[in-house]
Design a protein around this motif. Structure first.
Motif, mmCIF file in Angstrom:
data_model
loop_
_atom_site.group_PDB
_atom_site.id
_atom_site.type_symbol
_atom_site.label_atom_id
_atom_site.label_comp_id
_atom_site.label_asym_id
_atom_site.label_seq_id
_atom_site.Cartn_x
_atom_site.Cartn_y
_atom_site.Cartn_z
ATOM 1 N N ASN A 83 0.851 -1.191 0.000
ATOM 2 C CA ASN A 83 0.000 0.000 0.000
ATOM 3 C C ASN A 83 0.884 1.237 0.000
ATOM 4 O O ASN A 83 1.673 1.440 0.927
ATOM 5 C CB ASN A 83 -0.916 0.017 1.223
ATOM 6 N N ARG A 84 0.766 2.045 -1.037
ATOM 7 C CA ARG A 84 1.624 3.214 -1.194
ATOM 8 C C ARG A 84 0.776 4.482 -1.226
ATOM 9 O O ARG A 84 -0.408 4.461 -1.554
ATOM 10 C CB ARG A 84 2.433 3.117 -2.488
ATOM 11 N N SER A 85 1.407 5.595 -0.920
ATOM 12 C CA SER A 85 0.726 6.886 -0.958
ATOM 13 C C SER A 85 0.214 7.179 -2.358
ATOM 14 O O SER A 85 0.743 6.672 -3.362
ATOM 15 C CB SER A 85 1.672 8.002 -0.513
ATOM 16 N N SER A 86 -0.803 8.017 -2.432
ATOM 17 C CA SER A 86 -1.381 8.343 -3.737
ATOM 18 C C SER A 86 -0.379 9.043 -4.641
ATOM 19 O O SER A 86 -0.394 8.851 -5.863
ATOM 20 C CB SER A 86 -2.633 9.207 -3.568
ATOM 21 N N ALA A 118 3.930 17.445 -6.790
ATOM 22 C CA ALA A 118 4.386 16.166 -6.221
ATOM 23 C C ALA A 118 3.875 15.989 -4.787
ATOM 24 O O ALA A 118 4.623 15.675 -3.860
ATOM 25 C CB ALA A 118 5.903 16.036 -6.280
ATOM 26 N N LEU A 119 2.564 16.187 -4.631
ATOM 27 C CA LEU A 119 1.909 16.062 -3.332
ATOM 28 C C LEU A 119 0.632 15.237 -3.466
ATOM 29 O O LEU A 119 -0.026 15.291 -4.512
ATOM 30 C CB LEU A 119 1.537 17.443 -2.783
ATOM 31 N N PRO A 120 0.240 14.511 -2.429
ATOM 32 C CA PRO A 120 -1.039 13.797 -2.467
ATOM 33 C C PRO A 120 -2.209 14.775 -2.426
ATOM 34 O O PRO A 120 -2.257 15.666 -1.578
ATOM 35 C CB PRO A 120 -1.014 12.936 -1.193
ATOM 36 N N CYS A 121 -3.142 14.598 -3.349
ATOM 37 C CA CYS A 121 -4.373 15.397 -3.382
ATOM 38 C C CYS A 121 -5.558 14.442 -3.444
ATOM 39 O O CYS A 121 -5.477 13.395 -4.093
ATOM 40 C CB CYS A 121 -4.410 16.316 -4.605
ATOM 41 N N GLY A 122 -6.653 14.825 -2.827
ATOM 42 C CA GLY A 122 -7.851 14.002 -2.890
ATOM 43 C C GLY A 122 -9.088 14.803 -2.554
ATOM 44 O O GLY A 122 -8.997 15.967 -2.150
ATOM 45 N N GLY A 123 -10.245 14.179 -2.710
ATOM 46 C CA GLY A 123 -11.488 14.883 -2.444
ATOM 47 C C GLY A 123 -12.650 13.943 -2.196
ATOM 48 O O GLY A 123 -12.623 12.788 -2.613
ATOM 49 N N GLU A 124 -13.658 14.475 -1.508
ATOM 50 C CA GLU A 124 -14.869 13.716 -1.184
ATOM 51 C C GLU A 124 -16.101 14.557 -1.488
ATOM 52 O O GLU A 124 -16.073 15.788 -1.354
ATOM 53 C CB GLU A 124 -14.890 13.341 0.307
ATOM 54 N N ASP A 125 -17.184 13.893 -1.875
ATOM 55 C CA ASP A 125 -18.460 14.553 -2.117
ATOM 56 C C ASP A 125 -19.143 14.816 -0.770
ATOM 57 O O ASP A 125 -19.529 13.884 -0.063
ATOM 58 C CB ASP A 125 -19.337 13.649 -2.987
ATOM 59 N N VAL A 160 -4.226 4.722 9.561
ATOM 60 C CA VAL A 160 -4.654 6.111 9.385
ATOM 61 C C VAL A 160 -5.745 6.151 8.323
ATOM 62 O O VAL A 160 -5.567 5.627 7.216
ATOM 63 C CB VAL A 160 -3.479 7.017 8.986
ATOM 64 N N VAL A 161 -6.883 6.767 8.666
ATOM 65 C CA VAL A 161 -8.031 6.803 7.754
ATOM 66 C C VAL A 161 -8.746 8.138 7.855
ATOM 67 O O VAL A 161 -8.704 8.812 8.885
ATOM 68 C CB VAL A 161 -9.048 5.680 8.066
ATOM 69 N N TYR A 162 -9.415 8.504 6.767
ATOM 70 C CA TYR A 162 -10.472 9.512 6.815
ATOM 71 C C TYR A 162 -11.780 8.752 6.993
ATOM 72 O O TYR A 162 -12.042 7.761 6.291
ATOM 73 C CB TYR A 162 -10.528 10.316 5.520
ATOM 74 N N ALA A 163 -12.610 9.205 7.930
ATOM 75 C CA ALA A 163 -13.860 8.500 8.239
ATOM 76 C C ALA A 163 -14.969 9.499 8.506
ATOM 77 O O ALA A 163 -14.723 10.667 8.818
ATOM 78 C CB ALA A 163 -13.669 7.599 9.460
ATOM 79 N N CYS A 172 -5.672 3.950 4.513
ATOM 80 C CA CYS A 172 -4.219 4.191 4.510
ATOM 81 C C CYS A 172 -3.919 5.637 4.155
ATOM 82 O O CYS A 172 -3.141 5.910 3.234
ATOM 83 C CB CYS A 172 -3.510 3.228 3.571
ATOM 84 N N TRP A 173 -4.568 6.545 4.881
ATOM 85 C CA TRP A 173 -4.382 7.980 4.752
ATOM 86 C C TRP A 173 -4.855 8.471 3.385
ATOM 87 O O TRP A 173 -5.910 9.095 3.270
ATOM 88 C CB TRP A 173 -2.920 8.357 5.007
ATOM 89 N N ASN A 174 -4.090 8.214 2.328
ATOM 90 C CA ASN A 174 -4.492 8.679 0.989
ATOM 91 C C ASN A 174 -4.323 7.603 -0.072
ATOM 92 O O ASN A 174 -4.247 7.911 -1.265
ATOM 93 C CB ASN A 174 -3.699 9.939 0.606
ATOM 94 N N TRP A 175 -4.313 6.339 0.348
ATOM 95 C CA TRP A 175 -4.049 5.237 -0.583
ATOM 96 C C TRP A 175 -5.247 4.901 -1.464
ATOM 97 O O TRP A 175 -5.121 4.781 -2.671
ATOM 98 C CB TRP A 175 -3.625 3.999 0.210
#
Length: 239
Positions: A83-86, A118-125, A160-163, A172-175
């Motif tokens: 499992n690796r970072s995004s 070169a950074l992890p980015c993500g998003g949720e509805d 580590v999770v977003y919940a 896995c944080w941003n996996w």
């Protein structure tokens, strides 16, 4: 009022972490409204992939400053092997010459920013999420159906999770993102995050979010509020 809350259990593992967050509201994420853009977002995404491929062509990613700290972070909370970072997954994809698919305007925009900085980015509805969003350590019994799946794959205890109240949004944080809160063309309100493991990333994380917020405002419309979260400022209002 709903909040993003970074809990103390997380800060005990990563006390100098910096996370830029944004709430984007009332934007238009449909391709149809941008069909005449020149260059189009898919073209801009491929250009960003080409820039990243050239930048990292002769680099050993595992030891690079954009990737190595994330590998160490994943070891710290006992992420499953492989499992690796995004950001590592994204950079490996372009470095290996694999096409980067265009998903929808907002996802394309944050992938462009992710590649350029070169950074992890993500998003949720936000309209699908339930209650507060928490960055925390998993119990291990939460519901998690990964993107593109119908099968529950719960996190490991201590991961580590977003919940939220409905389960895990990202493992896995941003996996790996959840199917439930994925960004789609019908998304109108979203939470966006750009993450740095420690203070050494603070400037680039802030600049990356500034760029992403401006691109969302200019290209998708709506309103965007941003903040930089640290241990001494671990909350952000979502409303």
């Amino acid at each position: 009022m709903r909040r993003l809350v970074i809990e103390e259990a997380f800060w005990n593992l990563f006390p100098s972490c910096v996370i830029a967050v944004a709430v984007a509201r009332n934007f238009d994420n449909r391709w149809l409204s941008r069909k005449d853009e020149v260059p189009s977002l898919p073209e801009r995404l491929q250009a960003a992939a080409a820039r990243a491929e050239e930048r990292f062509r002769d680099v050993e990613l595992a030891g690079h400053a954009a990737v190595a700290p994330w590998r160490e972070a994943y070891k710290r909370f006992g992420a499953p092997k492989g499992n690796r970072s995004s950001i590592e997954a994204l950079l490996r994809r372009v470095k290996n010459g694999k096409p980067l698919p265009s998903i929808n305007p907002l996802v394309d925009l944050y992938n462009i920013v992710s590649l350029d900085f070169a950074l992890p980015c993500g998003g949720e509805d936000l309209d699908v999420s339930s209650g507060d969003v928490r960055l925390t350590l998993a119990r291990g019994d939460e519901l998690f159906v990964p993107l593109g799946s119908e099968t529950n794959e719960p996190p490991l205890p201590g991961e580590v999770v977003y919940a939220d109240d409905g389960g895990i949004l990202c493992r896995c944080w941003n996996w790996r993102e959840a199917e439930r809160t994925k960004l789609t063309e019908t998304t109108r309100n979203a939470l966006l995050c750009i993450e740095g493991v420690d203070d050494s990333f603070a400037v680039s994380v802030a600049k990356a979010m500034e760029e992403l917020a401006e691109q969302v405002r200019c290209r998708l419309g709506g309103e965007v509020r941003t903040a930089l979260l640290r241990r001494e400022a671990p909350f952000f209002d979502l409303e």
